[in-house]
Motif scaffolding. Structure first.
Motif, PDB file in Angstrom:
ATOM      1  N   TYR A  94      -3.672 -30.814 -15.689  1.00 53.76           N
ATOM      2  CA  TYR A  94      -4.304 -30.182 -14.612  1.00 53.76           C
ATOM      3  C   TYR A  94      -3.871 -28.538 -14.287  1.00 53.76           C
ATOM      4  O   TYR A  94      -4.730 -27.736 -14.142  1.00 53.76           O
ATOM      5  N   LEU A  95      -2.364 -28.321 -14.556  1.00 52.68           N
ATOM      6  CA  LEU A  95      -1.716 -27.014 -14.441  1.00 52.68           C
ATOM      7  C   LEU A  95      -2.457 -26.437 -15.475  1.00 52.68           C
ATOM      8  O   LEU A  95      -2.876 -24.981 -15.146  1.00 52.68           O
ATOM      9  N   TYR A  96      -2.571 -26.893 -16.768  1.00 54.45           N
ATOM     10  CA  TYR A  96      -3.410 -25.823 -17.728  1.00 54.45           C
ATOM     11  C   TYR A  96      -4.490 -25.644 -17.334  1.00 54.45           C
ATOM     12  O   TYR A  96      -5.328 -24.501 -17.700  1.00 54.45           O
ATOM     13  N   GLN A  97      -5.597 -26.631 -16.791  1.00 59.24           N
ATOM     14  CA  GLN A  97      -6.864 -26.456 -16.393  1.00 59.24           C
ATOM     15  C   GLN A  97      -6.893 -25.236 -15.219  1.00 59.24           C
ATOM     16  O   GLN A  97      -7.758 -24.314 -14.958  1.00 59.24           O
ATOM     17  N   LEU A  98      -5.935 -25.192 -14.200  1.00 55.57           N
ATOM     18  CA  LEU A  98      -5.837 -24.219 -13.152  1.00 55.57           C
ATOM     19  C   LEU A  98      -5.695 -23.008 -13.736  1.00 55.57           C
ATOM     20  O   LEU A  98      -6.196 -21.991 -13.222  1.00 55.57           O
ATOM     21  N   ILE A  99      -4.669 -22.968 -14.835  1.00 61.02           N
ATOM     22  CA  ILE A  99      -4.367 -21.499 -15.553  1.00 61.02           C
ATOM     23  C   ILE A  99      -5.729 -21.089 -15.987  1.00 61.02           C
ATOM     24  O   ILE A  99      -6.074 -19.738 -15.998  1.00 61.02           O
ATOM     25  N   LEU A 100      -6.555 -21.801 -16.846  1.00 64.98           N
ATOM     26  CA  LEU A 100      -7.792 -21.360 -17.297  1.00 64.98           C
ATOM     27  C   LEU A 100      -8.933 -20.858 -16.433  1.00 64.98           C
ATOM     28  O   LEU A 100      -9.362 -20.040 -16.671  1.00 64.98           O
ATOM     29  N   ILE A 101      -8.855 -21.663 -15.151  1.00 66.83           N
ATOM     30  CA  ILE A 101      -9.712 -21.230 -14.121  1.00 66.83           C
ATOM     31  C   ILE A 101      -9.400 -19.932 -13.584  1.00 66.83           C
ATOM     32  O   ILE A 101     -10.322 -18.980 -13.460  1.00 66.83           O
ATOM     33  N   TYR A 102      -8.268 -19.693 -13.385  1.00 63.40           N
ATOM     34  CA  TYR A 102      -7.682 -18.389 -13.078  1.00 63.40           C
ATOM     35  C   TYR A 102      -7.819 -17.240 -13.824  1.00 63.40           C
ATOM     36  O   TYR A 102      -7.840 -16.077 -13.554  1.00 63.40           O
ATOM     37  N   LYS A 103      -7.853 -17.655 -15.187  1.00 62.05           N
ATOM     38  CA  LYS A 103      -7.695 -16.712 -16.203  1.00 62.05           C
ATOM     39  C   LYS A 103      -9.385 -16.192 -16.353  1.00 62.05           C
ATOM     40  O   LYS A 103      -9.558 -15.170 -17.219  1.00 62.05           O
ATOM     41  N   ALA A 104     -10.057 -17.182 -16.174  1.00 61.15           N
ATOM     42  CA  ALA A 104     -11.602 -16.981 -16.544  1.00 61.15           C
ATOM     43  C   ALA A 104     -11.967 -15.571 -15.931  1.00 61.15           C
ATOM     44  O   ALA A 104     -11.947 -15.409 -14.450  1.00 61.15           O
ATOM     45  N   ASP A 105     -12.387 -14.714 -16.436  1.00 61.27           N
ATOM     46  CA  ASP A 105     -13.041 -13.319 -16.066  1.00 61.27           C
ATOM     47  C   ASP A 105     -14.568 -13.367 -16.288  1.00 61.27           C
ATOM     48  O   ASP A 105     -14.861 -13.279 -17.650  1.00 61.27           O
ATOM     49  N   ILE A 106     -15.317 -13.097 -15.192  1.00 59.08           N
ATOM     50  CA  ILE A 106     -16.489 -13.118 -15.418  1.00 59.08           C
ATOM     51  C   ILE A 106     -17.134 -11.770 -16.213  1.00 59.08           C
ATOM     52  O   ILE A 106     -18.056 -11.562 -16.801  1.00 59.08           O
ATOM     53  N   SER A 107     -16.115 -10.660 -16.209  1.00 60.90           N
ATOM     54  CA  SER A 107     -16.498  -9.468 -17.017  1.00 60.90           C
ATOM     55  C   SER A 107     -16.129  -9.712 -18.328  1.00 60.90           C
ATOM     56  O   SER A 107     -16.443  -8.487 -19.253  1.00 60.90           O
ATOM     57  N   GLU A 108     -15.528 -10.446 -18.654  1.00 66.48           N
ATOM     58  CA  GLU A 108     -14.936 -10.516 -19.960  1.00 66.48           C
ATOM     59  C   GLU A 108     -16.040 -10.798 -21.220  1.00 66.48           C
ATOM     60  O   GLU A 108     -17.327 -11.475 -20.643  1.00 66.48           O
ATOM     61  N   PRO A 109     -15.950 -10.890 -22.389  1.00 64.52           N
ATOM     62  CA  PRO A 109     -17.364 -11.387 -23.254  1.00 64.52           C
ATOM     63  C   PRO A 109     -17.579 -12.728 -23.128  1.00 64.52           C
ATOM     64  O   PRO A 109     -16.846 -13.681 -22.851  1.00 64.52           O
TER      65      PRO A 109
END
Length: 218
Positions: A94-109
């Motif tokens: 769950y911690l790994y998933q939360l990090i993924l969600i926070y790192k997701a950037d809609i401006s990235e490719p």
């Protein structure tokens, strides 16, 4: 009006039309990315709550194990130990998933975001499989020496049937919870909610963005 003027007007109209189409595609892509961001944001509160509740839970169980250890009710210690170990593993995921969600950037490719969503999807399936492995120990933690020594055949048979049933269900779910079964009713019953639906919707929307880009490239 001369032929050259007509041709120039037609070209100008075509250019403006193409510019409008490009703008509409860009707006559609931006709106789609914002929707993806919204879907991912909707997952954060549940993830944070689950992590917090899990940490409190494993802390309490660890204290109970330490306190019960001198009395050595091994049925409880082993059952609680397995349960808390699987829960700790789930918390890490769950911690790994939360990090993924926070790192997701809609401006990235788009491809980068798709990779993050794919990992969210696969880890959501994995953590669910792991948590279902806890089922058997919920039927054994209350066993004790007195129960085994003073119980009767009916009690033993009932307990064996219950524990065996939970074990078979846990094994079946662990083996069958996979993306290939996503359209099956039992799968949708387990995964319908904030853990799963936003991921699928985000993947679908990003596929649309990819199609927009492919169309533009063509």
């Amino acid at each position: 009006m001369e032929d050259n003027e007509i041709i120039n007007l037609w070209r100008s109209y075509g250019q403006k039309l193409e510019e409008n189409l490009q703008l509409n595609r860009k707006n559609a892509e931006d709106i789609t990315r914002l929707k993806v961001k919204s879907f991912l944001a909707s997952m954060k509160p549940l993830k944070i709550f689950t992590i917090a509740a899990g940490i409190i839970w494993v802390g309490a169980i660890d204290l109970m194990i330490i306190k019960a250890f001198p009395a050595a009710n091994w049925f409880f210690i082993i059952s609680a130990g397995i349960q808390v170990l699987l829960t700790k593993l789930a918390i890490i995921i769950y911690l790994y998933q939360l990090i993924l969600i926070y790192k997701a950037d809609i401006s990235e490719p788009v491809l980068e975001t798709q990779h993050k969503l794919a990992r969210l999807k696969s880890t959501t399936i994995l953590v669910t499989r792991i948590l279902f492995l806890q089922l058997p120990v919920w039927t054994t933690f209350y066993w004790n020496k007195s129960m085994l020594e003073n119980g009767n055949m009916a009690l033993y048979l009932i307990q064996i049937v219950i524990t065996l049933s939970f074990t078979l269900v846990a094994i079946w779910l662990f083996r069958n919870i996979k993306y290939e079964n996503k359209d099956k009713k039992w799968f949708r019953l387990i995964f319908d909610g904030k853990e799963w639906t936003p991921v699928l919707k985000s993947i679908e929307l990003l596929n649309q963005v990819k199609e927009y880009k492919t169309d533009n490239a063509n």
